[in-house]
Write a protein that holds these residues in place. Sequence first.
Motif, PDB file in Angstrom:
ATOM      1  N   ARG A 123      16.085  43.690 114.296  1.00 20.87           N
ATOM      2  CA  ARG A 123      14.759  43.879 113.711  1.00 20.87           C
ATOM      3  C   ARG A 123      13.694  42.929 114.269  1.00 20.87           C
ATOM      4  NH1 ARG A 123      13.292  43.568 109.125  1.00 20.87           N
ATOM      5  NH2 ARG A 123      12.210  45.553 109.100  1.00 20.87           N
ATOM      6  N   GLU A 181      14.999  58.715  98.004  1.00 23.20           N
ATOM      7  CA  GLU A 181      15.982  58.337  99.030  1.00 23.20           C
ATOM      8  C   GLU A 181      15.829  56.876  99.431  1.00 23.20           C
ATOM      9  OE1 GLU A 181      14.932  60.949 102.251  1.00 23.20           O
ATOM     10  OE2 GLU A 181      15.441  62.765 101.156  1.00 23.20           O
ATOM     11  N   PRO A 182      15.857  55.934  98.489  1.00 19.81           N
ATOM     12  CA  PRO A 182      15.629  54.538  98.866  1.00 19.81           C
ATOM     13  C   PRO A 182      16.797  53.955  99.654  1.00 19.81           C
ATOM     14  CG  PRO A 182      16.264  54.674  96.558  1.00 19.81           C
ATOM     15  CD  PRO A 182      16.137  56.090  97.045  1.00 19.81           C
ATOM     16  N   GLY A 183      16.494  53.245 100.694  1.00 17.17           N
ATOM     17  CA  GLY A 183      17.524  52.556 101.469  1.00 17.17           C
ATOM     18  C   GLY A 183      17.320  51.053 101.361  1.00 17.17           C
ATOM     19  N   ARG A 184      16.360  50.561 102.107  1.00 16.31           N
ATOM     20  CA  ARG A 184      16.102  49.122 102.193  1.00 16.31           C
ATOM     21  C   ARG A 184      15.998  48.434 100.827  1.00 16.31           C
ATOM     22  NH1 ARG A 184      13.072  47.081 106.556  1.00 16.31           N
ATOM     23  NH2 ARG A 184      12.264  49.196 106.805  1.00 16.31           N
ATOM     24  N   LYS A 244      21.601  54.926 105.731  1.00 19.05           N
ATOM     25  CA  LYS A 244      21.454  54.366 107.067  1.00 19.05           C
ATOM     26  C   LYS A 244      21.129  52.875 107.009  1.00 19.05           C
ATOM     27  CE  LYS A 244      17.901  57.114 108.033  1.00 19.05           C
ATOM     28  NZ  LYS A 244      17.522  57.652 106.710  1.00 19.05           N
ATOM     29  N   HIS A 275       9.072  62.109 103.652  1.00 20.11           N
ATOM     30  CA  HIS A 275       9.409  60.674 103.754  1.00 20.11           C
ATOM     31  C   HIS A 275       8.371  60.110 104.700  1.00 20.11           C
ATOM     32  CE1 HIS A 275      11.657  56.947 104.281  1.00 20.11           C
ATOM     33  NE2 HIS A 275      11.459  57.107 105.578  1.00 20.11           N
ATOM     34  N   ASP A 277      21.534  60.042 100.748  1.00 22.25           N
ATOM     35  CA  ASP A 277      20.727  60.706 101.773  1.00 22.25           C
ATOM     36  C   ASP A 277      21.419  60.424 103.091  1.00 22.25           C
ATOM     37  OD1 ASP A 277      18.544  61.706 103.373  1.00 22.25           O
ATOM     38  OD2 ASP A 277      17.918  59.627 103.654  1.00 22.25           O
ATOM     39  N   TYR A 296      19.576  47.533 107.505  1.00 18.43           N
ATOM     40  CA  TYR A 296      19.248  47.717 108.916  1.00 18.43           C
ATOM     41  C   TYR A 296      19.643  46.508 109.760  1.00 18.43           C
ATOM     42  CZ  TYR A 296      16.591  51.498 106.807  1.00 18.43           C
ATOM     43  OH  TYR A 296      16.227  52.605 106.084  1.00 18.43           O
ATOM     44  N   ILE A 334       8.208  52.601 112.122  1.00 21.73           N
ATOM     45  CA  ILE A 334       8.840  53.021 110.873  1.00 21.73           C
ATOM     46  C   ILE A 334       7.868  53.774 109.972  1.00 21.73           C
ATOM     47  CG2 ILE A 334      10.753  51.361 110.894  1.00 21.73           C
ATOM     48  CD1 ILE A 334       9.168  49.516 109.123  1.00 21.73           C
ATOM     49  N   SER A 350       8.674  53.452 106.022  1.00 22.23           N
ATOM     50  CA  SER A 350       9.571  52.448 105.461  1.00 22.23           C
ATOM     51  C   SER A 350       8.825  51.127 105.319  1.00 22.23           C
ATOM     52  CB  SER A 350      10.747  52.305 106.433  1.00 22.23           C
ATOM     53  OG  SER A 350      11.849  51.693 105.824  1.00 22.23           O
ATOM     54  N   SER A 354      19.131  64.863 105.712  1.00 22.63           N
ATOM     55  CA  SER A 354      17.848  64.769 106.419  1.00 22.63           C
ATOM     56  C   SER A 354      18.085  64.627 107.928  1.00 22.63           C
ATOM     57  CB  SER A 354      17.072  63.532 105.941  1.00 22.63           C
ATOM     58  OG  SER A 354      16.907  63.541 104.547  1.00 22.63           O
ATOM     59  N   TYR A 382      10.892  45.137 116.056  1.00 22.58           N
ATOM     60  CA  TYR A 382       9.657  45.380 115.281  1.00 22.58           C
ATOM     61  C   TYR A 382       8.780  44.134 115.136  1.00 22.58           C
ATOM     62  CZ  TYR A 382      12.995  48.891 113.498  1.00 22.58           C
ATOM     63  OH  TYR A 382      13.956  49.857 113.383  1.00 22.58           O
ATOM     64  N   GLY A 404      12.287  57.793 100.848  1.00 23.66           N
ATOM     65  CA  GLY A 404      12.510  56.376 100.510  1.00 23.66           C
ATOM     66  C   GLY A 404      11.254  55.582 100.820  1.00 23.66           C
ATOM     67  N   GLY A 405      11.446  54.375 101.277  1.00 28.03           N
ATOM     68  CA  GLY A 405      10.308  53.637 101.822  1.00 28.03           C
ATOM     69  C   GLY A 405       9.832  52.414 101.078  1.00 28.03           C
ATOM     70  N   ILE A 406      10.252  52.227  99.813  1.00 32.44           N
ATOM     71  CA  ILE A 406       9.739  51.056  99.088  1.00 32.44           C
ATOM     72  C   ILE A 406      10.159  49.776  99.812  1.00 32.44           C
ATOM     73  CG2 ILE A 406       9.981  49.691  96.962  1.00 32.44           C
ATOM     74  CD1 ILE A 406       9.794  52.115  95.342  1.00 32.44           C
TER      75      ILE A 406
HETATM   76  N1  LLP Z   1      14.942  58.994 103.952  1.00 36.22           N
HETATM   77  C1  LLP Z   1      14.683  59.253 105.232  1.00 36.22           C
HETATM   78  C2  LLP Z   1      14.546  60.646 105.646  1.00 36.22           C
HETATM   79  C3  LLP Z   1      14.541  58.210 106.158  1.00 36.22           C
HETATM   80  O1  LLP Z   1      14.268  58.484 107.421  1.00 36.22           O
HETATM   81  C4  LLP Z   1      14.698  56.864 105.732  1.00 36.22           C
HETATM   82  C5  LLP Z   1      14.559  55.763 106.666  1.00 36.22           C
HETATM   83  C6  LLP Z   1      14.994  56.625 104.374  1.00 36.22           C
HETATM   84  C7  LLP Z   1      15.098  57.709 103.511  1.00 36.22           C
HETATM   85  C8  LLP Z   1      15.183  55.261 103.810  1.00 36.22           C
HETATM   86  O2  LLP Z   1      13.993  54.526 103.916  1.00 36.22           O
HETATM   87  P1  LLP Z   1      13.875  53.061 103.280  1.00 36.22           P
HETATM   88  O3  LLP Z   1      13.924  53.200 101.779  1.00 36.22           O
HETATM   89  O4  LLP Z   1      14.994  52.253 103.788  1.00 36.22           O
HETATM   90  O5  LLP Z   1      12.569  52.565 103.764  1.00 36.22           O
HETATM   91  N2  LLP Z   1      15.307  50.383 111.060  1.00 36.22           N
HETATM   92  C9  LLP Z   1      14.028  50.209 110.399  1.00 36.22           C
HETATM   93  C10 LLP Z   1      13.846  51.164 109.253  1.00 36.22           C
HETATM   94  C11 LLP Z   1      13.964  52.617 109.660  1.00 36.22           C
HETATM   95  C12 LLP Z   1      13.862  53.575 108.513  1.00 36.22           C
HETATM   96  C13 LLP Z   1      14.213  54.941 108.943  1.00 36.22           C
HETATM   97  N3  LLP Z   1      14.227  55.921 107.902  1.00 36.22           N
HETATM   98  C14 LLP Z   1      13.890  48.769 109.950  1.00 36.22           C
HETATM   99  O6  LLP Z   1      14.789  47.977 110.193  1.00 36.22           O
HETATM  100  O7  LLP Z   1      12.869  48.384 109.408  1.00 36.22           O
END
Ligand code: LLP
Length: 422
Positions: free
Chosen positions: A318, A279-282, A63, A202, A82, A378, A165, A205, A105, A322, A241-243
């Motif tokens: 963003r 599940e890292p995204g950002r 995402k 999770h 993910d 994002y 988040i 973020s 998810s 936020y 994810g979340g790092i």
């Molecule tokens: N797994 C799940 C189930 C999640 O809901 C998310 C993000 C991730 C993994 C990935 O998380 P990350 O590694 O990217 O922190 N739009 C917001 C962030 C929303 C995150 C939603 N879930 C922003 O721009 O800060």
Amino acid sequence: MTVAPQFQFRNGVLHAEDMPLTDLASQFGTPLYVYSRQALHDAWDAYRVASQGRDVLICYGMKANSNLAVLNEFKNLGSGFDIVSGGELARVLAIGGDASRVVFSGVGKQTWEMQAALKAGVKCFNVESEAELVRLAEVAQQMGVVAPVSLRVNPDVDAQTHPYISTGLKDNKFGIAIETALSVYQRAAALPSLNVVGVDCHIGSQITEVSPYLDALDKLIHLILTLDSHGITLKHLDLGGGIGIRYTNETLLSPSVLLSKVFQALDAHKLSHLQLVLEPGRSLVGNSGVLLTTVEYLKHSEAKNFAIVDAAMNDLLRPTLYGAWHDVEAVTPRNNTGTPPAYDIVGPICESGDWLARNRQLDLQQGDLLAIMSAGAYAFTMASQYNTRPRAAEVMVDGAQAQVVRPRESVQDLFITESVLK
Ligand code: LLP
């Protein structure tokens, strides 16, 4: 120095790898998202190194940036995905991704999405409620298949991040309260069309501390041991994810620090046989991209100076959503001495909330090119066409080459499928 190693100044011009951003702007126009292929690889490498010698599956949280070119890089590096929708599943399949490395998810999976994921053969469903569990069991039964499930538990820990988040607190909509997880697992284990394979959480973020992860892990380990004593044996543990990434001067949590602590805790409880899923995204894409924009007008009022640029909140939501900070760099900064005025960098959209950065001291002139940093995550995925603004093009740079990986939408594209009443 900027926050992103692949975006550096050379001879007074900001580059993406070996490509001057000025060239990209004149070739492809602005606003423009620019991604660095090498930055994606480097971000991946941090997880690869941190996982060495252990059974770890990285499922890119797509995402954050779901452009097919980005997904394809991660697929080739060995990533799983993910997903949170049937649409994201379709993207994975479009690049020939392996569904058996996909976790699904999300709190609101619809029947058609469950069917598509079962047909594709995903690794597991991260189930977020008892109602979803029941529906999944029915859908699988009707299809004559067994659905692999993991329960997403809500461990009630504070990820110490922005409330929008933060996802692992009791009053968030996500997951199954950890206190009730045992009984939901027992229900799942009794349903013949479900196969219990894992546990998932999770917690949020842009997390910069290790302690929220360890608090959650503690609770998950306790749950895993309890389940085991009830005859329910899991194969994997998914920590989500979340790092966080560096948007300006944050002190970061690295994958290697996090993973070494996680392995330590698992080993201490004799759980090292569990596969670890992340599940890292950002953190895989955030600093791999910038949003290029041109200053259309400067406007000086008594109270404020505004730089009105051609990117807007529809391209990067963003800041206004936020209150997020993104560094802003002049692509060819002037060498003037003295203190430049402070500008609010704003877009053309008819809302006072349409700002990208506030109070930035920049020596600006009309026509200048700016780079909004850390726009790899994002940014495009949250873009809209508000004010009938075509979404900007996306370009991936590889060394001194650049390829458009999604062209700019045309104005016609925006309403081609609309119709007036007959
Ligand atoms: N797994 C799940 C189930 C999640 O809901 C998310 C993000 C991730 C993994 C990935 O998380 P990350 O590694 O990217 O922190 N739009 C917001 C962030 C929303 C995150 C939603 N879930 C922003 O721009 O800060």
